[in-house]
Design a protein around this motif. Structure first.
Motif, short mmCIF file in Angstrom:
data_model
loop_
_atom_site.label_atom_id
_atom_site.label_comp_id
_atom_site.label_asym_id
_atom_site.label_seq_id
_atom_site.Cartn_x
_atom_site.Cartn_y
_atom_site.Cartn_z
N ALA A 90 -41.76 -56.09 -77.06
CA ALA A 90 -41.04 -57.05 -76.21
C ALA A 90 -40.94 -58.42 -76.85
CB ALA A 90 -41.73 -57.15 -74.85
N GLY A 111 -37.93 -54.30 -64.52
CA GLY A 111 -38.03 -53.61 -65.81
C GLY A 111 -38.58 -52.21 -65.67
N LEU A 154 -30.51 -58.28 -70.09
CA LEU A 154 -31.75 -58.87 -70.58
C LEU A 154 -31.88 -60.34 -70.19
CD1 LEU A 154 -32.08 -57.28 -74.15
CD2 LEU A 154 -33.29 -56.64 -72.05
N ARG A 182 -39.86 -57.32 -69.49
CA ARG A 182 -39.65 -56.82 -70.86
C ARG A 182 -40.88 -56.09 -71.39
NH1 ARG A 182 -36.00 -61.37 -73.95
NH2 ARG A 182 -34.54 -61.77 -72.24
N ILE A 226 -37.24 -55.44 -78.38
CA ILE A 226 -36.22 -56.33 -77.83
C ILE A 226 -36.10 -57.54 -78.75
CG2 ILE A 226 -35.57 -57.79 -75.88
CD1 ILE A 226 -37.20 -55.93 -74.09
N THR A 258 -37.91 -65.29 -74.81
CA THR A 258 -39.07 -65.02 -75.67
C THR A 258 -39.67 -66.32 -76.18
OG1 THR A 258 -37.67 -63.22 -76.51
CG2 THR A 258 -39.86 -63.47 -77.49
#
Length: 421
Positions: free
Chosen positions: A130, A174, A202, A210, A227, A233
């Motif tokens: 992730a 998710g 996303l 995630r 991902i 992130t």
């Protein structure tokens, strides 16, 4: 010909371009062990005659499966890892003083970062994909080889591209997306392949969702889930003291995929995985129609024991009571999550509703302790597996679901749509 993220990560580690199907020797950035699997690795390491770890700061031991020890055997098992950690003065040894489930704790600590190659002696090591890393589970002797050499051998996996489109409807998380993927392709549909998750959906998924997505890639047989790094992130990583400099990789437009799966998430209902396979997914409406009574509800694990899961559950449980014939166990994935849940008043809500709120542990998920199912008992769980005997007696049954469905089911005593409460 272009490359996928996974191919690019391996190319950067071996120093030349690689393609799916190649056998390569790659350096490893982080090796993860736990109290169950690490003793086997330690034995192999010591029998090799090697005295020192080649990269001690690239090895993390997390005591999470049977901690605090449930019996003499688990206490002695844990002692092996503790003695080894103290002997080698491991910087990243996490015991009861700073405990957590490994696949939640290491991202929280900044020990796995984008662009890494990560292995762990636990099948759900794929969780860390992730963060835009290659992360996969291996056997305990493979781990010892990594400890001795700093690297390991890999077959670069072919990739399946999963394209999620649309904004998730209410109650779609998710967990539902990955259960739908597994429902479509089966528990071996991605055998030794990369599941690369993409699509405009996303942007609506936080890191907790995630992590759930990548965590269960192994339940489709995948070698890794991954991902690409984006602003979500980066926002997750910005307050962490990262162990290494992140390296962001993105698949090329002409990268090769062996399959593309397209899922319009706007058309999804919450997915319930019926016994005894994660691929046995059914829509929530069918589960409600089937009127499935539950003896136990479990909210936790490396799949769904994160803060957002606890917030979702608390919102549903607030002011309500767990059904008379139903038990509810809630396990935070780390101590940090536990403390934040206390600060937000979530723990009060859980206990007032009649739940047991435990320390971080994998115990109930794998049928180890703290939630063993008895004969013919039924559990709805936010965990990742519902195999025969996974959480207790072989006659028991496990239904997998997201945290909202699990919490609502605890209140009604049967699998329930939260909107009906």
């Amino acid at each position: 010909m272009g490359q996928t993220i996974t191919e690019k990560i391996f190319s950067a580690h071996v120093g030349h371009p690689v393609k799916a199907g190649e056998i390569i020797r790659s350096d490893i950035d982080m090796i993860i062990g736990n109290d169950i699997t690490t003793p086997i690795s330690i034995k192999a390491f010591e029998e090799s005659g090697v005295k020192e770890l080649v990269n001690p700061d690239g090895f993390s031991i997390v005591m999470d499966h049977f901690i605090p020890a449930k019996d003499i055997a688990s206490a002695n098992q844990a002692k092996i890892s503790r003695d080894f950690a103290y002997k080698h003065n491991l910087k990243y040894f996490f015991d009861e003083k700073d405990m957590g489930i490994e696949h939640a704790l290491l991202p929280e600590k900044g020990l796995v970062v984008p662009g890494d190659v990560i292995i762990g002696a636990d099948s759900h090591t794929c969780t860390h994909g992730a963060l835009g890393a290659f992360s996969t589970g291996m056997g305990s002797t493979d781990i010892s080889f990594g400890l001795i050499t700093g690297g390991n051998w890999f077959k670069v996996p072919e990739a399946i591209k999963v394209v999620f489109s649309g904004k998730p409807a209410d109650l779609i998380y998710g967990k539902d997306l990955i259960l739908e993927v597994i429902r479509q392709i089966g528990v071996d549909g991605a055998l030794y392949k990369t599941l690369e998750f993409t699509g405009d959906t996303l942007q609506y998924l936080g890191m907790d969702d995630r992590f759930s997505l990548c965590n269960m890639a192994i339940e489709a047989g995948a070698k890794n889930g991954i991902i690409a790094v984006d602003d979500i992130t980066r926002d997750f990583l910005k307050d962490k003291n990262l162990a290494r400099q992140p390296k962001e990789f993105y698949s090329d437009a002409d990268a090769t995929y062996v399959q593309t799966i397209e899922i319009d998430v706007t058309k999804l209902e919450p997915v319930i995985a019926y016994p005894h396979l994660p691929s046995n997914g059914k829509p929530l409406s069918q589960a409600v129609h089937d009127e499935i009574a539950v003896d136990q509800v479990f909210i936790g694990s490396c799949t769904n024991g994160r803060l957002e899961d606890l917030r979702i559950a608390a919102k549903i449980l607030k002011g309500k009571k767990v059904a008379q014939k139903t038990r509810l166990i809630i396990t935070p994935a780390t101590q940090k999550i536990s403390m934040q849940a206390q600060k937000e008043g979530l723990v009060d809500i859980f206990i007032e509703a009649g739940a047991v709120f435990s320390n971080p542990t994998c115990g109930a998920c794998l049928g180890g302790y703290m939630g063993i199912l008895g004969k013919d008992e039924v559990c709805i769980s936010t965990t990742n597996r519902n195999f025969i005997g996974r959480m207790g007696d072989r006659s028991s049954k496990i239904y997998l679901a997201n945290s909202a469905i699990a919490a609502a089911s605890a209140v009604s005593g049967k699998i329930t749509d939260p909107r009906s409460l």
